[in-house]
Design a protein around this motif. Structure first.
Motif, PDB file in Angstrom:
ATOM      1  N   ALA A  16      57.423  94.093  92.439  1.00 39.55           N
ATOM      2  CA  ALA A  16      58.748  94.924  92.444  1.00 39.55           C
ATOM      3  C   ALA A  16      58.965  95.034  90.935  1.00 39.55           C
ATOM      4  CB  ALA A  16      59.607  93.918  93.028  1.00 39.55           C
ATOM      5  N   ARG A  17      59.886  95.781  90.671  1.00 43.72           N
ATOM      6  CA  ARG A  17      60.567  96.019  89.244  1.00 43.72           C
ATOM      7  C   ARG A  17      62.039  95.129  89.321  1.00 43.72           C
ATOM      8  NH1 ARG A  17      60.878 102.260  89.310  1.00 43.72           N
ATOM      9  NH2 ARG A  17      60.660 101.620  91.618  1.00 43.72           N
ATOM     10  N   TYR A  18      62.236  94.272  88.632  1.00 45.10           N
ATOM     11  CA  TYR A  18      63.244  93.290  88.601  1.00 45.10           C
ATOM     12  C   TYR A  18      63.322  92.767  87.465  1.00 45.10           C
ATOM     13  CZ  TYR A  18      60.586  89.078  89.518  1.00 45.10           C
ATOM     14  OH  TYR A  18      59.978  88.050  89.169  1.00 45.10           O
ATOM     15  N   ARG A  19      64.461  92.281  87.221  1.00 47.20           N
ATOM     16  CA  ARG A  19      64.841  91.317  86.104  1.00 47.20           C
ATOM     17  C   ARG A  19      65.774  90.214  86.594  1.00 47.20           C
ATOM     18  NH1 ARG A  19      68.463  95.410  85.494  1.00 47.20           N
ATOM     19  NH2 ARG A  19      70.335  95.141  84.556  1.00 47.20           N
ATOM     20  N   LEU A  20      65.830  89.204  86.096  1.00 44.92           N
ATOM     21  CA  LEU A  20      66.587  87.803  86.315  1.00 44.92           C
ATOM     22  C   LEU A  20      67.663  87.819  85.528  1.00 44.92           C
ATOM     23  CD1 LEU A  20      63.995  85.153  87.299  1.00 44.92           C
ATOM     24  CD2 LEU A  20      65.195  86.560  88.758  1.00 44.92           C
ATOM     25  N   ILE A  21      69.045  87.451  86.052  1.00 49.21           N
ATOM     26  CA  ILE A  21      70.248  87.343  85.254  1.00 49.21           C
ATOM     27  C   ILE A  21      70.876  85.900  85.243  1.00 49.21           C
ATOM     28  CG2 ILE A  21      72.724  88.180  84.771  1.00 49.21           C
ATOM     29  CD1 ILE A  21      71.564  90.931  86.231  1.00 49.21           C
ATOM     30  N   ASP A 144      62.107  99.659  95.327  1.00 48.38           N
ATOM     31  CA  ASP A 144      61.168  98.495  95.578  1.00 48.38           C
ATOM     32  C   ASP A 144      61.806  97.512  96.606  1.00 48.38           C
ATOM     33  OD1 ASP A 144      59.554  99.655  93.584  1.00 48.38           O
ATOM     34  OD2 ASP A 144      60.024  98.247  92.112  1.00 48.38           O
ATOM     35  N   TYR A 145      63.046  97.490  96.513  1.00 48.94           N
ATOM     36  CA  TYR A 145      63.851  96.623  97.545  1.00 48.94           C
ATOM     37  C   TYR A 145      63.242  97.124  98.741  1.00 48.94           C
ATOM     38  CZ  TYR A 145      67.077  94.815 100.857  1.00 48.94           C
ATOM     39  OH  TYR A 145      67.782  94.087 101.997  1.00 48.94           O
ATOM     40  N   VAL A 146      63.643  98.326  99.206  1.00 53.83           N
ATOM     41  CA  VAL A 146      63.219  98.990 100.568  1.00 53.83           C
ATOM     42  C   VAL A 146      62.010  98.705 100.961  1.00 53.83           C
ATOM     43  CG1 VAL A 146      63.544 101.096 101.672  1.00 53.83           C
ATOM     44  CG2 VAL A 146      65.194 100.641 100.210  1.00 53.83           C
ATOM     45  N   ALA A 147      60.938  99.055 100.117  1.00 51.89           N
ATOM     46  CA  ALA A 147      59.633  98.760 100.375  1.00 51.89           C
ATOM     47  C   ALA A 147      59.523  97.449 100.570  1.00 51.89           C
ATOM     48  CB  ALA A 147      58.640  99.244  99.013  1.00 51.89           C
ATOM     49  N   LEU A 148      59.727  96.296 100.095  1.00 48.55           N
ATOM     50  CA  LEU A 148      59.571  94.784 100.311  1.00 48.55           C
ATOM     51  C   LEU A 148      60.324  94.308 101.506  1.00 48.55           C
ATOM     52  CD1 LEU A 148      59.170  93.375  96.917  1.00 48.55           C
ATOM     53  CD2 LEU A 148      57.425  93.841  98.447  1.00 48.55           C
TER      54      LEU A 148
END
Length: 162
Positions: A16-21, A144-148
């Motif tokens: 997934a393409r993501y970043r933490l905040i 990516d959210y929808v796919a996972l």
């Protein structure tokens, strides 16, 4: 493995393409969105709901709506052919979500929890949600959210929150 670790493992395995905040602890959607620096409409408001299907039968649903909207409980109830829908009591919600109230992720990680997402949340390139912690959030590519997550999509968002 706690829910945060399960989430990080899922995102990693799914490429997934993501970043933490990281931010001050906050579980309310509006203030958390301000801390993360994004529009409220991009926040995934995650609510655990109990849908009564009969006298002794119930189903638990993880309902996800845009952060600026309320959940349409009657619409969710109708979607499942239920007789009544209400927010799950805190202890049940936290047990099924695997984290404290206010930090629920938009992934149904418990087998007794069904995921339903309002498609209005998914019109943005990126969505934001707490990462099973009050002090850390995820900004994630929507596709990516929808796919996972593979959510059931249904119009379950009601009117705008106050």
């Amino acid at each position: 493995m706690d829910t945060y670790d399960l989430l990080m493992d899922l995102l990693g395995r799914g490429d997934a393409r993501y970043r933490l905040i990281d931010h001050a602890p906050e579980g309310r959607t509006g203030p958390a969105s301000e801390l993360r620096g994004h529009a409220l409409v991009q926040a995934a408001k995650c609510l655990v709901v109990r849908v009564a299907l009969g006298r002794r039968t119930r189903r638990y649903v993880l309902a996800v709506v845009p952060g600026d909207r309320r959940l349409d409980l009657d619409g969710l109830c109708d979607l499942y052919g239920g007789t009544e829908a209400s927010f799950a009591v805190r202890e049940v919600s936290e047990r099924l979500a695997g984290c404290v109230s206010g930090s629920v992720t938009p992934f149904a990680l418990h087998p007794d929890l069904e995921l339903v997402v309002d498609p209005d949340l998914l019109v943005h390139d990126e969505i934001f949600f707490n990462a099973a912690r009050l002090d850390r959030s995820v900004a994630m590519a929507t596709e990516d959210y929808v796919a996972l997550a593979a959510p059931r999509l249904a119009k379950i968002a009601g009117t705008a929150s106050r």
